[in-house]
Design a protein around this motif. Structure first.
Motif, mmCIF file in Angstrom:
data_model
loop_
_atom_site.group_PDB
_atom_site.id
_atom_site.type_symbol
_atom_site.label_atom_id
_atom_site.label_comp_id
_atom_site.label_asym_id
_atom_site.label_seq_id
_atom_site.Cartn_x
_atom_site.Cartn_y
_atom_site.Cartn_z
ATOM 1 N N ARG A 32 0.777 -1.242 0.218
ATOM 2 C CA ARG A 32 0.003 -0.187 -0.051
ATOM 3 C C ARG A 32 1.126 1.143 0.332
ATOM 4 N NH1 ARG A 32 -2.510 -0.205 4.899
ATOM 5 N NH2 ARG A 32 -1.434 1.174 5.608
ATOM 6 N N GLU A 33 2.567 1.143 0.419
ATOM 7 C CA GLU A 33 2.895 2.182 0.349
ATOM 8 C C GLU A 33 4.003 2.060 -0.415
ATOM 9 O OE1 GLU A 33 3.606 4.960 2.895
ATOM 10 O OE2 GLU A 33 1.557 4.059 3.879
ATOM 11 N N GLY A 34 3.691 1.685 -1.486
ATOM 12 C CA GLY A 34 4.281 1.483 -2.922
ATOM 13 C C GLY A 34 5.745 0.909 -2.818
ATOM 14 N N TYR A 35 5.491 0.084 -2.194
ATOM 15 C CA TYR A 35 6.784 -1.017 -1.981
ATOM 16 C C TYR A 35 6.935 -2.240 -2.646
ATOM 17 C CZ TYR A 35 8.664 2.052 1.508
ATOM 18 O OH TYR A 35 9.345 3.283 2.367
ATOM 19 N N GLU A 36 8.127 -2.460 -3.952
ATOM 20 C CA GLU A 36 7.805 -4.106 -3.502
ATOM 21 C C GLU A 36 8.330 -5.283 -2.309
ATOM 22 O OE1 GLU A 36 10.468 -6.708 -7.022
ATOM 23 O OE2 GLU A 36 10.594 -4.746 -6.986
ATOM 24 N N VAL A 37 7.385 -5.884 -2.473
ATOM 25 C CA VAL A 37 7.577 -7.120 -1.424
ATOM 26 C C VAL A 37 7.857 -8.255 -1.470
ATOM 27 C CG1 VAL A 37 6.647 -7.658 0.792
ATOM 28 C CG2 VAL A 37 6.004 -5.471 0.144
ATOM 29 N N LEU A 38 9.021 -8.436 -1.176
ATOM 30 C CA LEU A 38 9.540 -10.401 -1.194
ATOM 31 C C LEU A 38 9.351 -10.986 0.277
ATOM 32 C CD1 LEU A 38 13.085 -9.711 -2.621
ATOM 33 C CD2 LEU A 38 10.846 -9.811 -3.978
ATOM 34 N N VAL A 39 9.112 -12.249 0.236
ATOM 35 C CA VAL A 39 8.987 -13.016 1.739
ATOM 36 C C VAL A 39 9.888 -14.180 1.748
ATOM 37 C CG1 VAL A 39 6.812 -14.009 3.010
ATOM 38 C CG2 VAL A 39 6.489 -12.373 1.662
ATOM 39 N N ALA A 40 10.575 -14.485 3.053
ATOM 40 C CA ALA A 40 11.137 -15.699 2.985
ATOM 41 C C ALA A 40 10.895 -16.463 4.352
ATOM 42 C CB ALA A 40 12.832 -15.350 3.559
ATOM 43 N N PRO A 41 10.165 -17.475 4.741
ATOM 44 C CA PRO A 41 9.735 -17.932 5.290
ATOM 45 C C PRO A 41 10.795 -18.803 6.576
ATOM 46 C CG PRO A 41 9.698 -19.043 3.914
ATOM 47 C CD PRO A 41 10.079 -18.005 3.980
ATOM 48 N N ASP A 42 11.616 -18.399 6.554
ATOM 49 C CA ASP A 42 13.177 -18.435 7.141
ATOM 50 C C ASP A 42 14.573 -18.150 7.251
ATOM 51 O OD1 ASP A 42 14.747 -20.330 5.509
ATOM 52 O OD2 ASP A 42 13.240 -21.382 5.289
ATOM 53 N N GLY A 43 15.059 -18.199 7.867
ATOM 54 C CA GLY A 43 16.739 -17.773 7.733
ATOM 55 C C GLY A 43 17.637 -17.644 7.016
ATOM 56 N N LEU A 44 17.672 -19.007 6.740
ATOM 57 C CA LEU A 44 18.426 -20.058 5.041
ATOM 58 C C LEU A 44 18.215 -18.944 4.137
ATOM 59 C CD1 LEU A 44 19.231 -23.508 7.047
ATOM 60 C CD2 LEU A 44 20.919 -21.625 6.303
ATOM 61 N N GLN A 45 16.632 -18.973 3.937
ATOM 62 C CA GLN A 45 16.333 -18.239 2.500
ATOM 63 C C GLN A 45 16.291 -17.460 2.435
ATOM 64 O OE1 GLN A 45 12.431 -20.608 1.851
ATOM 65 N NE2 GLN A 45 11.868 -18.736 0.011
ATOM 66 N N ALA A 46 16.433 -16.674 3.390
ATOM 67 C CA ALA A 46 16.027 -14.246 3.655
ATOM 68 C C ALA A 46 17.373 -14.631 3.377
ATOM 69 C CB ALA A 46 15.721 -14.469 5.248
ATOM 70 N N SER A 61 3.553 -0.754 16.320
ATOM 71 C CA SER A 61 2.162 0.968 15.888
ATOM 72 C C SER A 61 2.246 0.412 15.056
ATOM 73 C CB SER A 61 2.585 1.621 15.980
ATOM 74 O OG SER A 61 1.864 2.516 15.558
ATOM 75 N N THR A 62 1.913 0.352 13.438
ATOM 76 C CA THR A 62 1.937 -0.196 12.341
ATOM 77 C C THR A 62 2.363 1.662 11.513
ATOM 78 O OG1 THR A 62 -0.481 0.774 11.655
ATOM 79 C CG2 THR A 62 0.840 -1.719 11.777
ATOM 80 N N ARG A 63 2.224 2.130 12.554
ATOM 81 C CA ARG A 63 2.030 3.789 11.628
ATOM 82 C C ARG A 63 3.421 4.139 11.922
ATOM 83 N NH1 ARG A 63 -2.115 6.708 15.022
ATOM 84 N NH2 ARG A 63 -2.954 6.175 13.217
ATOM 85 N N GLU A 64 3.844 3.685 13.258
ATOM 86 C CA GLU A 64 5.216 3.787 14.051
ATOM 87 C C GLU A 64 6.258 3.408 12.748
ATOM 88 O OE1 GLU A 64 5.717 3.484 17.981
ATOM 89 O OE2 GLU A 64 4.553 4.669 18.631
ATOM 90 N N LEU A 65 6.092 1.735 12.612
ATOM 91 C CA LEU A 65 6.452 0.899 11.507
ATOM 92 C C LEU A 65 7.093 2.129 10.438
ATOM 93 C CD1 LEU A 65 8.495 -1.799 11.682
ATOM 94 C CD2 LEU A 65 6.304 -2.464 10.283
ATOM 95 N N ILE A 66 5.949 2.726 9.981
ATOM 96 C CA ILE A 66 5.582 2.937 7.896
ATOM 97 C C ILE A 66 6.793 4.031 8.776
ATOM 98 C CG2 ILE A 66 4.860 4.862 6.926
ATOM 99 C CD1 ILE A 66 4.400 1.414 6.497
ATOM 100 N N VAL A 67 6.938 5.102 9.958
ATOM 101 C CA VAL A 67 7.662 5.906 9.487
ATOM 102 C C VAL A 67 9.849 5.199 10.176
ATOM 103 C CG1 VAL A 67 8.586 7.938 11.132
ATOM 104 C CG2 VAL A 67 6.239 7.457 10.963
ATOM 105 N N ARG A 68 9.456 4.134 10.650
ATOM 106 C CA ARG A 68 11.148 4.226 10.910
ATOM 107 C C ARG A 68 10.884 3.205 9.454
ATOM 108 N NH1 ARG A 68 12.534 2.504 16.153
ATOM 109 N NH2 ARG A 68 14.821 2.710 15.041
ATOM 110 N N ILE A 69 10.661 2.672 8.527
ATOM 111 C CA ILE A 69 11.226 2.166 7.337
ATOM 112 C C ILE A 69 11.405 3.514 6.785
ATOM 113 C CG2 ILE A 69 10.163 1.292 4.634
ATOM 114 C CD1 ILE A 69 8.728 -0.727 7.261
ATOM 115 N N ARG A 70 10.574 3.979 6.410
ATOM 116 C CA ARG A 70 11.016 5.632 5.874
ATOM 117 C C ARG A 70 12.056 6.565 5.947
ATOM 118 N NH1 ARG A 70 4.663 7.888 6.239
ATOM 119 N NH2 ARG A 70 3.992 6.752 4.670
#
Length: 121
Positions: free
Chosen positions: A24-38, A108-117
């Motif tokens: 929703r914020e416009g980022y491309e999202v990738l997902v890894a379910p474990d540390g090795l894959q990440a 808080s999702t709002r605080e998290l988005i601020v940190r990400i930005r």
């Protein structure tokens, strides 16, 4: 160009909500379910930011963070530890491993988005 964000977390509910919020914020999202894959994904196609859970199967987030920081070719990858491990020792371990930021769950999702930005600015 869209910033790529990797969510490394083994909790499906967290992954779904983070993915939705980031897209929703416009980022491309990738997902890894474990540390090795990440770690494999970070090395093969480095994202700008990794949201990294500390407690994951295969390889924990602290070890993933240390492995990324040990690779000079990945110096541009920002790491935000996003974890339920909120004790002072856990935070110190995450920051000591090279995390750029440390956020505890629940968050808080709002605080998290601020940190990400901030991290991607």
């Amino acid at each position: 160009m869209t910033d790529k964000v990797l969510i490394a977390d083994d909790e499906p509910n967290i992954v779904v909500s983070l993915s939705f919020m980031l897209k929703r914020e416009g980022y491309e999202v990738l997902v890894a379910p474990d540390g090795l894959q990440a770690l494999d994904m970070i090395r093969s196609d480095p994202p700008r930011l990794v949201l990294l859970d500390a407690a994951m199967p295969g390889m924990n987030g602290f070890d993933v963070c240390e492995a990324v920081r040990a690779d000079p070719g990945l110096s541009g990858v920002r790491i935000l530890m996003l974890t339920a491990k909120g004790r002072e020792t856990d935070i110190a371990r995450g920051m000591g491993a090279g995390a750029d930021a440390y956020v505890t769950k629940p968050f808080s999702t709002r605080e998290l988005i601020v940190r990400i930005r901030e991290l991607l600015a």
